[in-house]
Design an enzyme around this catalytic site. Structure first.
Site, PDB file in Angstrom:
ATOM      1  N   TYR A  84       0.494  -0.979   0.060  1.00 26.94           N
ATOM      2  CA  TYR A  84      -0.154   0.031   0.030  1.00 26.94           C
ATOM      3  C   TYR A  84       1.167   0.847   0.089  1.00 26.94           C
ATOM      4  CZ  TYR A  84      -4.845   2.318   0.724  1.00 26.94           C
ATOM      5  OH  TYR A  84      -5.745   3.541  -0.138  1.00 26.94           O
ATOM      6  N   LYS A  86      -3.259   8.453   2.990  1.00 29.31           N
ATOM      7  CA  LYS A  86      -4.261   8.426   3.611  1.00 29.31           C
ATOM      8  C   LYS A  86      -3.884   8.389   5.017  1.00 29.31           C
ATOM      9  CE  LYS A  86      -7.139   6.045   1.217  1.00 29.31           C
ATOM     10  NZ  LYS A  86      -8.225   7.055   0.098  1.00 29.31           N
TER      11      LYS A  86
HETATM   12  N1  LIG Z   1     -11.442  -0.482  -3.221  1.00 30.18           N
HETATM   13  C1  LIG Z   1     -10.968  -0.542  -2.583  1.00 30.18           C
HETATM   14  O1  LIG Z   1     -10.413  -1.898  -2.107  1.00 30.18           O
HETATM   15  C2  LIG Z   1     -10.530   0.545  -1.381  1.00 30.18           C
HETATM   16  C3  LIG Z   1     -10.985   1.189   0.084  1.00 30.18           C
HETATM   17  C4  LIG Z   1     -10.647   1.438   0.754  1.00 30.18           C
HETATM   18  C5  LIG Z   1     -10.453   2.836   0.232  1.00 30.18           C
HETATM   19  N2  LIG Z   1     -10.751   2.897  -0.501  1.00 30.18           N
HETATM   20  C6  LIG Z   1     -11.159   4.472  -1.421  1.00 30.18           C
HETATM   21  O2  LIG Z   1     -12.033   4.737  -1.837  1.00 30.18           O
HETATM   22  C7  LIG Z   1     -11.719   5.832  -2.721  1.00 30.18           C
HETATM   23  C8  LIG Z   1     -12.543   5.275  -4.169  1.00 30.18           C
HETATM   24  O3  LIG Z   1     -12.378   4.561  -4.791  1.00 30.18           O
HETATM   25  P1  LIG Z   1     -12.466   3.633  -6.057  1.00 30.18           P
HETATM   26  O4  LIG Z   1     -11.825   1.785  -5.225  1.00 30.18           O
HETATM   27  O5  LIG Z   1     -13.758   3.501  -5.456  1.00 30.18           O
HETATM   28  O6  LIG Z   1     -11.729   3.132  -7.203  1.00 30.18           O
HETATM   29  P2  LIG Z   1     -12.244   4.048  -8.392  1.00 30.18           P
HETATM   30  O7  LIG Z   1     -11.177   3.926  -9.230  1.00 30.18           O
HETATM   31  O8  LIG Z   1     -13.165   3.658  -9.087  1.00 30.18           O
HETATM   32  O9  LIG Z   1     -12.087   5.516  -8.026  1.00 30.18           O
HETATM   33  C9  LIG Z   1     -10.712   6.028  -7.633  1.00 30.18           C
HETATM   34  C10 LIG Z   1     -11.297   7.604  -8.207  1.00 30.18           C
HETATM   35  O10 LIG Z   1     -10.687   8.535  -7.895  1.00 30.18           O
HETATM   36  C11 LIG Z   1     -10.535   9.736  -9.075  1.00 30.18           C
HETATM   37  N3  LIG Z   1      -8.983  10.581 -10.105  1.00 30.18           N
HETATM   38  C12 LIG Z   1      -8.005   9.766  -9.850  1.00 30.18           C
HETATM   39  N4  LIG Z   1      -6.911  11.078  -9.439  1.00 30.18           N
HETATM   40  C13 LIG Z   1      -7.602  12.018 -10.125  1.00 30.18           C
HETATM   41  C14 LIG Z   1      -7.435  13.457  -9.899  1.00 30.18           C
HETATM   42  N5  LIG Z   1      -6.201  13.911 -10.661  1.00 30.18           N
HETATM   43  N6  LIG Z   1      -9.009  14.250 -10.712  1.00 30.18           N
HETATM   44  C15 LIG Z   1     -10.079  14.055 -10.269  1.00 30.18           C
HETATM   45  N7  LIG Z   1     -10.618  12.199 -10.367  1.00 30.18           N
HETATM   46  C16 LIG Z   1      -9.149  11.827  -9.937  1.00 30.18           C
HETATM   47  C17 LIG Z   1     -10.302   8.117 -10.014  1.00 30.18           C
HETATM   48  O11 LIG Z   1     -10.809   9.220 -11.767  1.00 30.18           O
HETATM   49  C18 LIG Z   1     -11.413   7.504  -9.761  1.00 30.18           C
HETATM   50  O12 LIG Z   1     -12.956   8.381 -10.139  1.00 30.18           O
HETATM   51  C19 LIG Z   1     -10.469   6.539  -3.006  1.00 30.18           C
HETATM   52  O13 LIG Z   1     -10.212   6.836  -2.029  1.00 30.18           O
HETATM   53  C20 LIG Z   1      -9.925   4.360  -2.068  1.00 30.18           C
HETATM   54  O14 LIG Z   1      -8.824   4.838  -1.890  1.00 30.18           O
HETATM   55  C21 LIG Z   1     -10.537   1.873  -2.027  1.00 30.18           C
END
Ligand SMILES: NC(=O)c1ccc[n+]([C@@H]2O[C@H](COP(=O)([O-])OP(=O)(O)OC[C@H]3O[C@@H](n4cnc5c(N)ncnc54)[C@H](O)[C@@H]3O)[C@@H](O)[C@H]2O)c1
Length: 259
Positions: free
Chosen positions: A159, A166
């Site tokens: 990570y 985070k």
């Molecule tokens: N998927 C998991 O297992 C998980 C677990 C815990 C936390 N999260 C967090 O959830 C959140 C959403 O992620 P997700 O898993 O839905 O994936 P995802 O890829 O669907 O979403 C990530 C989003 O960030 C956007 N993004 C990245 N760089 C950007 C920029 N410069 N400007 C604008 N937008 C930007 C992408 O376009 C995308 O829409 C993130 O913060 C991720 O760290 C995810």
């Protein structure tokens, strides 16, 4: 389902496709009556986001790179125009780290990519909170939610720099909750267990993370987008009116075990 968000207006950052956590949250808010504006990051995903936003009759879908102050200002102005100068809810579900930094050793992260990860994944919450403050003030308060992960509190293999981002984000939640509490704006985070999304696919060893949750989490099962939608709806609703600066773990209890 009628509900807790009738007459409420929200801005959702971070939908890339139908698997995105932002979409799971948006769907639930819309089911409960919210009117939602959406941003998308670039032309490559515009089509998906427009289709999804259309399915919940969104009045605004607009491009935003959260690294750009101009984009943040423009999106805020467009949101104000779409929603008569007001906003109740901000969903921040955005993160980025270079794929190569989610594979090797954290110690090898170069300076530029370190700051990019923190800029996109943490500072963007600060800049958007500041931008929408007057819109929420116009409603007498509001609610902001971001997505975090346990890798910001403990070292989770692979990570890496995203964990550092985070940790920054978690701290931002607390400082923003302090500042904006005076305006009746609440700021909270959900710490999610692994969910298969676009962003998750760039983390090396993601399947191992999933296996370990199945083996060791008290509930021995994976969470779903629906779990996150339900938790987000609670935190963003009036039912959580006295909850701020908090992280709610939606991870089958994994964070609570020591082995
Ligand atoms: N998927 C998991 O297992 C998980 C677990 C815990 C936390 N999260 C967090 O959830 C959140 C959403 O992620 P997700 O898993 O839905 O994936 P995802 O890829 O669907 O979403 C990530 C989003 O960030 C956007 N993004 C990245 N760089 C950007 C920029 N410069 N400007 C604008 N937008 C930007 C992408 O376009 C995308 O829409 C993130 O913060 C991720 O760290 C995810």
């Amino acid at each position: 389902m009628g509900g807790r968000f009738e007459g409420k207006r929200g801005l959702v950052l971070g939908v890339a496709n139908q698997r995105s956590i932002a979409w799971a949250i948006a769907r639930r808010l819309a089911e409960e009556g919210a009117q939602l504006a959406f941003t998308y990051q670039g032309e490559r995903i515009e089509r998906y986001v427009r289709d999804l936003a259309g399915s919940v009759s969104s009045p605004l879908v607009t491009q935003c790179d959260v690294r750009s102050d101009d984009d943040v200002a423009r999106v805020t102005a467009e949101t104000a125009e779409a929603f008569d100068g007001s906003l109740d809810v901000l969903v921040h579900s955005v993160a980025f780290a270079a794929r190569e930094d989610l594979e090797g050793r954290f110690v090898d992260t170069p300076r530029d990519r370190f700051w990019t990860a923190v800029d996109v994944s943490a500072y963007s919450l600060v800049s958007f909170a500041r931008a929408v403050e007057p819109l929420m003030d116009a409603r007498g308060g509001g609610s902001i939610l971001t997505m975090t992960y346990l890798g910001g509190e403990r070292a989770v293999p692979h990570y890496n720099v995203m964990g550092v981002a985070k940790a920054t984000l978690d701290s931002c939640v607390q400082y923003l909750a302090w500042d904006l509490g005076k305006k009746n704006v609440r700021v909270n985070a959900i710490s999610a267990g692994p969910v298969r999304t676009l962003a998750a696919r760039s983390i090396a060893g993601f399947p191992t993370m999933e296996e370990i949750v199945e083996q060791r989490a008290p509930l021995h099962r994976h969470i779903t987008g629906d779990d996150l939608g339900a938790a987000a709806a609670y935190l963003l609703s009036e039912e959580a009116q006295n909850v701020t600066g908090t992280t709610l773990y939606v991870d089958s209890g994994y964070h609570s075990v020591g082995m």
